[in-house]
Design an enzyme around this catalytic site. Structure first.
Site, PDB file in Angstrom:
ATOM      1  N   ARG A   1     -35.079 -19.962  13.868  1.00 61.41           N
ATOM      2  CA  ARG A   1     -34.922 -20.924  14.946  1.00 61.41           C
ATOM      3  C   ARG A   1     -34.034 -22.106  14.576  1.00 61.41           C
ATOM      4  O   ARG A   1     -33.112 -22.463  15.310  1.00 61.41           O
ATOM      5  CB  ARG A   1     -36.298 -21.481  15.348  1.00 61.41           C
ATOM      6  N   THR A   2     -34.346 -22.736  13.446  1.00 60.94           N
ATOM      7  CA  THR A   2     -33.652 -23.977  13.105  1.00 60.94           C
ATOM      8  C   THR A   2     -32.159 -23.729  12.881  1.00 60.94           C
ATOM      9  O   THR A   2     -31.317 -24.439  13.417  1.00 60.94           O
ATOM     10  CB  THR A   2     -34.301 -24.620  11.862  1.00 60.94           C
TER      11      THR A   2
ATOM     12  N   ARG B   1     -31.235 -27.434   4.671  1.00 63.41           N
ATOM     13  CA  ARG B   1     -32.644 -27.053   4.444  1.00 63.41           C
ATOM     14  C   ARG B   1     -32.783 -26.662   2.981  1.00 63.41           C
ATOM     15  O   ARG B   1     -31.953 -25.916   2.454  1.00 63.41           O
ATOM     16  CB  ARG B   1     -33.035 -25.877   5.337  1.00 63.41           C
TER      17      ARG B   1
ATOM     18  N   HIS C   1     -39.495 -32.474   8.460  1.00 64.47           N
ATOM     19  CA  HIS C   1     -38.688 -31.594   9.320  1.00 64.47           C
ATOM     20  C   HIS C   1     -38.507 -32.368  10.634  1.00 64.47           C
ATOM     21  O   HIS C   1     -39.117 -32.042  11.650  1.00 64.47           O
ATOM     22  CB  HIS C   1     -39.442 -30.280   9.522  1.00 64.47           C
TER      23      HIS C   1
ATOM     24  N   LYS D   1     -24.949 -17.862  -8.374  1.00 68.15           N
ATOM     25  CA  LYS D   1     -24.280 -17.754  -9.680  1.00 68.15           C
ATOM     26  C   LYS D   1     -24.645 -18.927 -10.579  1.00 68.15           C
ATOM     27  O   LYS D   1     -24.033 -19.139 -11.613  1.00 68.15           O
ATOM     28  CB  LYS D   1     -22.763 -17.712  -9.470  1.00 68.15           C
TER      29      LYS D   1
HETATM   30  C1  NCD Z   1     -41.193 -24.308  10.148  1.00 71.15           C
HETATM   31  C2  NCD Z   1     -40.501 -24.678   8.870  1.00 71.15           C
HETATM   32  O1  NCD Z   1     -39.565 -24.010   8.424  1.00 71.15           O
HETATM   33  O2  NCD Z   1     -40.905 -25.679   8.321  1.00 71.15           O
HETATM   34  N1  NCD Z   1     -40.458 -23.473  10.976  1.00 71.15           N
HETATM   35  C3  NCD Z   1     -39.461 -23.981  11.771  1.00 71.15           C
HETATM   36  O3  NCD Z   1     -38.576 -24.673  11.343  1.00 71.15           O
HETATM   37  N2  NCD Z   1     -39.533 -23.702  13.079  1.00 71.15           N
HETATM   38  C4  NCD Z   1     -42.590 -23.875   9.943  1.00 71.15           C
HETATM   39  C5  NCD Z   1     -42.871 -22.694   9.061  1.00 71.15           C
HETATM   40  O4  NCD Z   1     -42.046 -22.227   8.299  1.00 71.15           O
HETATM   41  O5  NCD Z   1     -44.017 -22.230   9.131  1.00 71.15           O
END
Ligand code: NCD
Length: 306
Positions: free
Chosen positions: A48-49, A98, A126, A76
């Site tokens: 999703r993100t 991320r 997040h 690497k």
């Molecule tokens: C979350 C995350 O990556 O922190 N997912 C997301 O970004 N929608 C929650 C998760 O991984 O459970």
């Protein structure tokens, strides 16, 4: 989320509303970020993100590059800082990052010239997830102030929980966390939440029930005796949901583990579950954040109140 004022949060959500409307049109594209380069740098998996940040950048007209660890030189042995410096030399305007380590995104942001957006760092924060959750709630219930929100499950490893607690407290909502003691961070009360270990008493009179995945990839050792037992005590099913307000909404940031933290019956209930709406709001919120950052880059006035 840490440090954002109520006025700043409201400004982002208001701007995101415009993008919800734009995203529902046939022509979804604008040229606000034309000529700008956005690099999505994901050291952890994401559906999703990453997709929504890519769509958000493209719909605003930016050139968007996706880099994932599997195909990069990080495999690497290159360090985070060397990777950041390398990318920085290509003059990206925005880096969306991320990383599995808490604080890594902040560290990286001090080494590059462009804007850096935290797309999730370890179990720390997040922020765009909390914003999209807030937008979903506000559109459904008309406000955040005065609502009671229960965040349930693996609070300990959840950056989603942390950012949501910060945002909801800032906006005047009451936050409860419901989890077994093993899945709560030490001194969790200091985050300004009410702590419950029992789903039924914790869900009583809640407006929002936010479920979290058991984040086994961050666990060292066993945190629950068995998945069956976990679902029995902490999985959201019709029975437990009946303890919340009759019109309480069910949320989940995804990815969902059906039958572990949530019963498919509840997850797919179109009257109660807003899980798909959360995904839609994700694109709009990320467009709003990119829009605001681009104003900063081009000295266009930033509409955020003081
Ligand atoms: C979350 C995350 O990556 O922190 N997912 C997301 O970004 N929608 C929650 C998760 O991984 O459970």
């Amino acid at each position: 989320m840490e440090g954002l004022s109520p006025a700043e949060i409201i400004a982002i959500l208001d701007l995101a509303e415009d993008y919800v409307a734009q995203n529902r049109q046939i022509d979804k594209k604008q040229s606000l970020l034309r000529g700008r380069t956005q690099i999505n740098l994901f050291f952890e998996s994401s559906t999703r993100t990453r997709t929504s940040f890519e769509l958000a950048g493209k719909r605003l007209g930016a050139d968007v590059i996706n880099m994932s660890v599997a195909t990069s030189a990080i495999k690497k042995g290159e360090t985070l800082i060397d990777t950041a410096m390398t990318l920085n030399a290509m003059h990206p305007d925005v880096l969306v990052v991320r990383h599995p380590d808490s604080g890594a995104v902040n560290l990286l942001s001090r080494k590059v010239d462009g804007s850096v957006i935290n797309a999730g760092d370890g179990s720390h924060e997040h922020p765009t997830q909390a914003l999209l959750d807030a937008l979903t709630i506000r559109r459904r219930l008309g406000r955040l102030n005065g609502l009671t929100v229960a965040i349930c499950g693996d609070i300990m490893h959840s950056r989603v929980a942390r950012s949501n607690i910060l945002l909801l407290n800032t906006m005047g909502a009451r936050v409860r966390v419901i989890a077994p003691p093993t899945l709560l961070p030490v001194e969790v009360e200091r985050l300004g939440v009410e702590v419950h270990h029992d789903m039924r008493s914790g869900l009583a009179d809640c407006d929002i029930v936010m479920m979290l995945r058991l984040q086994t990839e961050r666990m060292k050792g066993a945190f629950v005796p068995s998945i069956r037992e976990y679902f029995h005590f902490y999985g959201l099913d019709r029975d437990k949901l009946a303890c919340a307000r009759p019109d309480a909404l069910v949320m989940h940031p995804g990815p969902m583990n059906r039958g572990i933290e949530i019963d498919p019956d509840v997850a797919d209930d179109i009257h109660r579950s807003v899980i798909r709406e959360q995904v839609e709001m994700g694109v709009a919120v990320r467009m709003a954040v990119l829009d605001l950052l681009s104003r900063h880059l081009s000295n266009r006035p930033v509409a955020l109140a003081q």
